[in-house]
Motif scaffolding. Structure first.
Motif, PDB file in Angstrom:
ATOM      1  N   GLU A  53     -34.417 -66.530   0.941  1.00 16.05           N
ATOM      2  CA  GLU A  53     -35.750 -66.651   1.514  1.00 16.05           C
ATOM      3  C   GLU A  53     -36.184 -68.117   1.601  1.00 16.05           C
ATOM      4  N   VAL A  54     -36.991 -68.386   2.609  1.00 19.28           N
ATOM      5  CA  VAL A  54     -37.517 -69.732   2.834  1.00 19.28           C
ATOM      6  C   VAL A  54     -39.037 -69.657   2.857  1.00 19.28           C
ATOM      7  N   ALA A  55     -39.677 -70.490   2.049  1.00 16.64           N
ATOM      8  CA  ALA A  55     -41.141 -70.541   2.000  1.00 16.64           C
ATOM      9  C   ALA A  55     -41.633 -71.717   2.820  1.00 16.64           C
ATOM     10  N   ASP A  56     -42.558 -71.423   3.730  1.00 18.30           N
ATOM     11  CA  ASP A  56     -43.259 -72.449   4.506  1.00 18.30           C
ATOM     12  C   ASP A  56     -44.566 -72.713   3.763  1.00 18.30           C
ATOM     13  N   LEU A  57     -44.605 -73.826   3.018  1.00 18.07           N
ATOM     14  CA  LEU A  57     -45.731 -74.103   2.129  1.00 18.07           C
ATOM     15  C   LEU A  57     -46.785 -74.932   2.853  1.00 18.07           C
ATOM     16  N   GLY A  58     -48.014 -74.401   2.875  1.00 17.06           N
ATOM     17  CA  GLY A  58     -49.053 -74.982   3.710  1.00 17.06           C
ATOM     18  C   GLY A  58     -48.839 -74.545   5.144  1.00 17.06           C
ATOM     19  N   CYS A  59     -48.602 -73.248   5.318  1.00 15.56           N
ATOM     20  CA  CYS A  59     -48.140 -72.697   6.598  1.00 15.56           C
ATOM     21  C   CYS A  59     -49.202 -72.671   7.678  1.00 15.56           C
ATOM     22  N   GLY A  60     -50.487 -72.838   7.314  1.00 15.16           N
ATOM     23  CA  GLY A  60     -51.532 -72.759   8.328  1.00 15.16           C
ATOM     24  C   GLY A  60     -51.500 -71.422   9.048  1.00 15.16           C
ATOM     25  N   PRO A  61     -51.617 -71.421  10.393  1.00 12.54           N
ATOM     26  CA  PRO A  61     -51.651 -70.158  11.130  1.00 12.54           C
ATOM     27  C   PRO A  61     -50.290 -69.531  11.357  1.00 12.54           C
ATOM     28  N   GLY A  62     -49.245 -70.074  10.752  1.00  8.75           N
ATOM     29  CA  GLY A  62     -47.959 -69.388  10.721  1.00  8.75           C
ATOM     30  C   GLY A  62     -47.031 -69.644  11.886  1.00  8.75           C
ATOM     31  N   ARG A  63     -47.378 -70.589  12.752  1.00  9.97           N
ATOM     32  CA  ARG A  63     -46.520 -70.775  13.918  1.00  9.97           C
ATOM     33  C   ARG A  63     -45.167 -71.387  13.555  1.00  9.97           C
TER      34      ARG A  63
END
Length: 217
Positions: A53-63
């Protein structure tokens, strides 16, 4: 527990700007070719290392989370702003988004194959970066990959009054790229690539992408 003042300011500010942020900020497909290439390289490194799994940290609106998913990663997002997380869940209902702080992740040790911190760590005070990067290292598996992208400058503390058409109360803490490299190394990372691009509007600032991996010994 009461949030640190900087974290409360980030949460409140991004809750306020969330809708206009989504409208005004360029999506990944519109990024410059170098930034997209770094995201693609990161995805390839994670896949070649066995995925996870990969975490997008501070992902905002997810784009960007969705962009990573399109590159074949099992990506999910984390953001301290409930407004941003609501947007992300509504816009990308098939992906997972968690409301929380990147400085205190509700994740087991060594559970991730990768972390993306894309223009999200500059709101963290400099003296707290060692703890933040230690948290990144904690949740990454040995040999896991980190891509950090962000603004850098010569020890600048910025207090913008407005952003994306709204009043904001957060601060941006800019440090030289070399200092970020040193702090990552101290937290247990090996920096494998460093790319710095000038900011065409400000000679005293630039953009940096750092690829790093956790040590396996």
């Amino acid at each position: 527990m009461t949030d640190p003042a900087h974290l409360a300011a980030v949460r409140e500010s991004y809750d306020t700007v969330a809708a206009d942020y989504l409208r005004l900020v360029v999506p990944p497909e519109g990024m410059d070719p170098v930034s997209r290439a770094m995201l693609t390289a990161f995805a390839e490194l994670v896949r070649e290392s066995g995925g996870g799994e990969v975490a997008d940290l501070g992902c905002g609106p997810g784009r960007v989370t969705a962009y990573l998913s399109g590159l074949g990663l099992s990506a999910f997002g984390v953001d301290v702003s409930g407004g941003m997380i609501a947007l992300a869940r509504r816009t990308h209902p098939r992906l997972r988004f968690l409301h929380g702080s990147m400085a205190a992740l509700d994740l087991p040790d060594g559970s991730l194959g990768g972390i993306l911190a894309w223009y999200s760590v500059h709101h963290t005070p400099v003296e707290q970066l060692p703890q933040l990067f230690a948290e990144f290292a904690r949740v990454l598996a040995p040999g896991g990959h980190l891509l950090l992208g962000g603004h850098v400058g010569e020890a600048q503390l910025l207090h913008p009054a407005r952003a994306y058409g709204h009043p904001v109360s957060y601060a941006s803490h800019l440090v030289p790229a070399g200092q970020l490299v040193d702090l990552l190394e101290q937290a247990g990372f090996t920096v494998t690539a460093r790319l710095e691009q000038p900011n065409p509007q400000r000679a005293d600032r630039s953009y940096v992408c750092l690829l790093a991996e956790t040590r396996t010994e």
